[in-house]
Motif scaffolding. Structure first.
Motif, PDB file in Angstrom:
ATOM      1  N   MET A 162      -0.700  37.647  39.014  1.00 10.31           N
ATOM      2  CA  MET A 162      -1.561  38.641  39.636  1.00 10.31           C
ATOM      3  C   MET A 162      -1.483  39.909  38.793  1.00 10.31           C
ATOM      4  SD  MET A 162      -1.755  40.127  43.556  1.00 10.31           S
ATOM      5  CE  MET A 162      -1.567  38.503  44.262  1.00 10.31           C
ATOM      6  N   GLY A 163      -2.604  40.276  38.159  1.00  6.81           N
ATOM      7  CA  GLY A 163      -2.575  41.414  37.255  1.00  6.81           C
ATOM      8  C   GLY A 163      -3.785  42.308  37.382  1.00  6.81           C
ATOM      9  N   THR A 164      -3.680  43.500  36.850  1.00  7.95           N
ATOM     10  CA  THR A 164      -4.793  44.445  36.891  1.00  7.95           C
ATOM     11  C   THR A 164      -5.945  43.967  36.015  1.00  7.95           C
ATOM     12  OG1 THR A 164      -3.610  45.705  35.180  1.00  7.95           O
ATOM     13  CG2 THR A 164      -3.435  46.490  37.440  1.00  7.95           C
ATOM     14  N   ALA A 165      -7.157  44.251  36.471  1.00  6.60           N
ATOM     15  CA  ALA A 165      -8.366  43.841  35.748  1.00  6.60           C
ATOM     16  C   ALA A 165      -8.714  44.890  34.697  1.00  6.60           C
ATOM     17  CB  ALA A 165      -9.523  43.653  36.733  1.00  6.60           C
ATOM     18  N   ASP A 166      -7.803  45.039  33.752  1.00  4.48           N
ATOM     19  CA  ASP A 166      -7.972  46.014  32.670  1.00  4.48           C
ATOM     20  C   ASP A 166      -7.133  45.529  31.492  1.00  4.48           C
ATOM     21  OD1 ASP A 166      -5.271  46.762  33.117  1.00  4.48           O
ATOM     22  OD2 ASP A 166      -5.851  48.316  34.528  1.00  4.48           O
ATOM     23  N   PRO A 167      -7.118  46.260  30.369  1.00  3.61           N
ATOM     24  CA  PRO A 167      -6.379  45.764  29.200  1.00  3.61           C
ATOM     25  C   PRO A 167      -4.910  45.431  29.469  1.00  3.61           C
ATOM     26  CG  PRO A 167      -7.832  47.526  28.517  1.00  3.61           C
ATOM     27  CD  PRO A 167      -7.913  47.470  30.013  1.00  3.61           C
ATOM     28  N   GLN A 196      -6.911  50.814  41.930  1.00  3.23           N
ATOM     29  CA  GLN A 196      -7.147  51.654  43.106  1.00  3.23           C
ATOM     30  C   GLN A 196      -7.425  50.845  44.373  1.00  3.23           C
ATOM     31  OE1 GLN A 196      -9.023  51.410  40.421  1.00  3.23           O
ATOM     32  NE2 GLN A 196     -11.231  51.502  40.851  1.00  3.23           N
ATOM     33  N   ASP A 197      -7.368  49.504  44.314  1.00  2.00           N
ATOM     34  CA  ASP A 197      -7.623  48.672  45.499  1.00  2.00           C
ATOM     35  C   ASP A 197      -6.657  49.030  46.628  1.00  2.00           C
ATOM     36  OD1 ASP A 197      -9.681  47.375  44.256  1.00  2.00           O
ATOM     37  OD2 ASP A 197      -8.583  45.506  43.873  1.00  2.00           O
ATOM     38  N   THR A 198      -7.183  48.978  47.839  1.00  2.00           N
ATOM     39  CA  THR A 198      -6.355  49.297  49.006  1.00  2.00           C
ATOM     40  C   THR A 198      -5.965  48.051  49.800  1.00  2.00           C
ATOM     41  OG1 THR A 198      -8.369  49.696  50.303  1.00  2.00           O
ATOM     42  CG2 THR A 198      -7.318  51.607  49.259  1.00  2.00           C
ATOM     43  N   SER A 199      -6.490  46.891  49.421  1.00  2.00           N
ATOM     44  CA  SER A 199      -6.113  45.629  50.060  1.00  2.00           C
ATOM     45  C   SER A 199      -6.155  44.513  49.029  1.00  2.00           C
ATOM     46  CB  SER A 199      -7.064  45.297  51.217  1.00  2.00           C
ATOM     47  OG  SER A 199      -6.786  43.997  51.724  1.00  2.00           O
ATOM     48  N   LEU A 200      -5.135  43.676  49.043  1.00  2.00           N
ATOM     49  CA  LEU A 200      -5.069  42.531  48.124  1.00  2.00           C
ATOM     50  C   LEU A 200      -4.869  41.230  48.891  1.00  2.00           C
ATOM     51  CD1 LEU A 200      -2.809  44.081  45.334  1.00  2.00           C
ATOM     52  CD2 LEU A 200      -5.284  43.879  45.357  1.00  2.00           C
ATOM     53  N   THR A 201      -5.334  41.217  50.130  1.00  2.00           N
ATOM     54  CA  THR A 201      -5.150  40.046  50.997  1.00  2.00           C
ATOM     55  C   THR A 201      -5.782  38.795  50.397  1.00  2.00           C
ATOM     56  OG1 THR A 201      -5.086  41.455  52.961  1.00  2.00           O
ATOM     57  CG2 THR A 201      -5.538  39.119  53.296  1.00  2.00           C
ATOM     58  N   GLY A 202      -7.021  38.903  49.919  1.00  2.00           N
ATOM     59  CA  GLY A 202      -7.729  37.739  49.383  1.00  2.00           C
ATOM     60  C   GLY A 202      -7.011  37.131  48.191  1.00  2.00           C
ATOM     61  N   GLN A 203      -6.623  37.988  47.232  1.00  2.00           N
ATOM     62  CA  GLN A 203      -5.930  37.488  46.041  1.00  2.00           C
ATOM     63  C   GLN A 203      -4.583  36.858  46.406  1.00  2.00           C
ATOM     64  OE1 GLN A 203      -7.383  40.499  46.389  1.00  2.00           O
ATOM     65  NE2 GLN A 203      -7.986  41.390  44.418  1.00  2.00           N
ATOM     66  N   MET A 226       1.846  47.015  45.691  1.00  2.39           N
ATOM     67  CA  MET A 226       1.076  46.348  46.740  1.00  2.39           C
ATOM     68  C   MET A 226       0.959  44.834  46.570  1.00  2.39           C
ATOM     69  SD  MET A 226      -2.771  47.046  48.199  1.00  2.39           S
ATOM     70  CE  MET A 226      -2.463  48.771  48.513  1.00  2.39           C
ATOM     71  N   PRO A 227       0.764  44.305  45.358  1.00  2.00           N
ATOM     72  CA  PRO A 227       0.693  42.851  45.236  1.00  2.00           C
ATOM     73  C   PRO A 227       1.945  42.162  45.773  1.00  2.00           C
ATOM     74  CG  PRO A 227      -0.030  43.888  43.203  1.00  2.00           C
ATOM     75  CD  PRO A 227       0.541  44.979  44.067  1.00  2.00           C
ATOM     76  N   GLU A 228       3.110  42.750  45.483  1.00  2.00           N
ATOM     77  CA  GLU A 228       4.362  42.133  45.926  1.00  2.00           C
ATOM     78  C   GLU A 228       4.569  42.276  47.427  1.00  2.00           C
ATOM     79  OE1 GLU A 228       9.097  41.920  44.727  1.00  2.00           O
ATOM     80  OE2 GLU A 228       7.676  43.019  43.462  1.00  2.00           O
ATOM     81  N   THR A 230       2.326  42.656  49.692  1.00  2.00           N
ATOM     82  CA  THR A 230       1.324  41.833  50.388  1.00  2.00           C
ATOM     83  C   THR A 230       1.755  40.372  50.408  1.00  2.00           C
ATOM     84  OG1 THR A 230      -0.447  43.331  49.689  1.00  2.00           O
ATOM     85  CG2 THR A 230      -1.110  41.157  50.467  1.00  2.00           C
ATOM     86  N   LEU A 231       2.246  39.876  49.283  1.00  2.00           N
ATOM     87  CA  LEU A 231       2.745  38.499  49.226  1.00  2.00           C
ATOM     88  C   LEU A 231       3.882  38.291  50.212  1.00  2.00           C
ATOM     89  CD1 LEU A 231       2.758  37.836  45.366  1.00  2.00           C
ATOM     90  CD2 LEU A 231       1.534  36.469  47.068  1.00  2.00           C
ATOM     91  N   LYS A 232       4.796  39.255  50.275  1.00  2.71           N
ATOM     92  CA  LYS A 232       5.933  39.128  51.198  1.00  2.71           C
ATOM     93  C   LYS A 232       5.454  39.188  52.649  1.00  2.71           C
ATOM     94  CE  LYS A 232       9.131  38.680  48.105  1.00  2.71           C
ATOM     95  NZ  LYS A 232      10.124  39.724  47.763  1.00  2.71           N
ATOM     96  N   ASP A 233       4.482  40.052  52.933  1.00  4.78           N
ATOM     97  CA  ASP A 233       3.938  40.144  54.290  1.00  4.78           C
ATOM     98  C   ASP A 233       3.320  38.820  54.728  1.00  4.78           C
ATOM     99  OD1 ASP A 233       4.669  42.759  54.685  1.00  4.78           O
ATOM    100  OD2 ASP A 233       2.726  43.597  54.085  1.00  4.78           O
ATOM    101  N   GLN A 234       2.762  38.092  53.756  1.00  2.00           N
ATOM    102  CA  GLN A 234       2.108  36.824  54.068  1.00  2.00           C
ATOM    103  C   GLN A 234       3.066  35.636  54.007  1.00  2.00           C
ATOM    104  OE1 GLN A 234      -1.125  36.902  51.268  1.00  2.00           O
ATOM    105  NE2 GLN A 234      -2.456  38.091  52.608  1.00  2.00           N
ATOM    106  N   GLY A 235       4.359  35.939  53.814  1.00  2.73           N
ATOM    107  CA  GLY A 235       5.356  34.891  53.907  1.00  2.73           C
ATOM    108  C   GLY A 235       5.802  34.247  52.613  1.00  2.73           C
ATOM    109  N   TYR A 236       5.432  34.806  51.478  1.00  2.00           N
ATOM    110  CA  TYR A 236       5.848  34.186  50.221  1.00  2.00           C
ATOM    111  C   TYR A 236       7.363  34.330  50.053  1.00  2.00           C
ATOM    112  CZ  TYR A 236       6.226  32.855  45.356  1.00  2.00           C
ATOM    113  OH  TYR A 236       6.587  32.207  44.210  1.00  2.00           O
TER     114      TYR A 236
END
Length: 381
Positions: A162-167, A196-203, A226-228, A230-236
């Motif tokens: 899971m990475g930023t959509a930039d260089p 700047q995303d405020t939610s990463l639920t879908g990813q 946030m990526p980490e 969010t993953l932990k919140d979803q049970g990863y």
């Protein structure tokens, strides 16, 4: 006998020539001390006050500018420093996308650029334009190799990215694809997001559906958190790896208990008390002490990248002065050449050995395997 007008003109001319002969060395510094990547830019801006003030008897004037994390503002700042301030070199900018957008201006003007950014794309692959750019952070492949080795030793067979959509995120995805293939690790999911995303639920759900043994998050500064979480919140429950972009105390504060056990490879600055004595440890310790005395807190490693830029320039300036005066194209060109000949120069992040093919110059001395233990950074044993 000279007329008063002629005498005045002669005096003015002599004064002008004298001022040219003793012109200060001017260094521009562009940071993102406001905006989305301010956690990276603030310690970099603060570090300017700790940079060398004189080298080889020449005074150095620093001209700091804030680009507000905006690549368009970075371009304006670079053009001002080059066209109006006539700087001899530029340290910055803070962000990878910002840096990629100004390489051409540094090259066209023949102004050395010391980029304290994450992505290796600013110096690789080497081109005529990129030969004016020097990178004061570890290249992605050096950091990634340490992480992939650790994954392999830990029995990781499948990986999610899971990475930023930039260089920054793009280059990490490229590097990881190559290294994991060689290590027999399969990338089963790869997702991107905007800083700047405020939610990463879908990813995160797509990553979870692939059930990887581990996940690597490739994001700089606060965007790594946030990526980490969010993953932990979803049970990863698998291992989460981070890049050196997450190497700041704010990552610990923002992530709290949800980032416990995270593994990353990064600068020794995070674990100074645990690493053996070395030239880099001495320099890093002095930098941290000076920064804390001035600002009341420890600097993020990103500040060390600017500090090292100052050390690289201080090391190169005496050689460059033999070929030209500050403020001239000859001096800037000689400064570039001298930077490219940097050999065994210790900095806060490791030891620099810069060559025409490698404008970052780090080796294994520029990384440590680190984990989050009891809410603090600790060497991974």
């Amino acid at each position: 006998m000279l007329s008063k007008t002629t005498l005045s003109a002669l005096i003015l001319s002599t004064t002008f020539l004298s001022s040219l002969a003793h012109a200060d060395i001017k260094i521009g510094v562009v940071t993102s001390s406001t905006g989305p990547i301010a956690l990276v830019g603030i310690p970099q801006k603060n570090t300017v006050a700790l940079l060398p003030e004189t080298v080889a008897g020449e005074k150095i004037t620093y001209i700091p500018l804030d680009d507000s994390s905006d690549p368009t503002a970075t371009v304006k700042a670079f053009k001002k420093l080059i066209d109006e301030d006539h700087v001899d070199a530029i340290i910055g900018p803070s962000g990878s996308p910002n840096a990629m957008g100004v390489i051409q201006f540094a090259a066209e003007s023949g102004t050395p650029m010391l980029a304290p950014v994450g992505t290796a794309a600013v110096v690789l692959p080497m081109t005529e334009q990129k030969k004016w750019v020097f990178k004061t952070t570890q290249n992605d492949d050096l950091i990634a190799a340490a992480l992939v080795d650790q994954m392999k030793q830990s029995g990781v067979k499948t990986l999610g990215l899971m990475g930023t959509a930039d260089p920054y995120g793009e280059n990490w995805a490229k590097v990881m694809k190559s290294l994991t293939e060689k290590a027999g690790i399969k990338i089963v999911a790869s997702e991107t997001f905007q800083r700047q995303d405020t939610s990463l639920t879908g990813q995160s759900l797509k990553i979870l559906m692939a059930s990887p043994d581990a996940v690597l998050i490739a994001a700089p500064g606060s965007s790594s958190v946030m990526p980490e979480t969010t993953l932990k919140d979803q049970g990863y429950a698998g291992t989460v790896y981070q890049t050196h972009g997450a190497a700041l105390d704010a990552f610990l504060k923002l992530g709290g208990k949800q980032v416990e056990g995270t593994i990353l490879a990064a600068s020794l600055m995070l674990v100074l008390d645990e690493v053996p004595d070395s030239a880099s440890k001495t320099i890093a310790s002095q930098y941290v002490s000076d920064y804390k005395q001035r600002y009341g807190e420890n600097p993020a490693t990103f500040g060390g990248n600017v500090y090292d830029a100052g050390l690289l320039l201080a090391n190169a300036i005496p050689t460059a002065l033999k070929s030209g005066q500050p403020g001239t194209a000859e001096f800037r060109s000689a400064l570039r050449d001298a930077l490219e000949q940097t050999h065994e120069l210790a900095g806060t992040q490791g030891v620099y050995n810069i060559t025409p093919a490698d404008h970052s110059g780090f080796d294994e001395r520029g990384r440590e395997l680190i984990t989050v233990k009891n809410g603090k950074w600790a060497l991974l044993h």
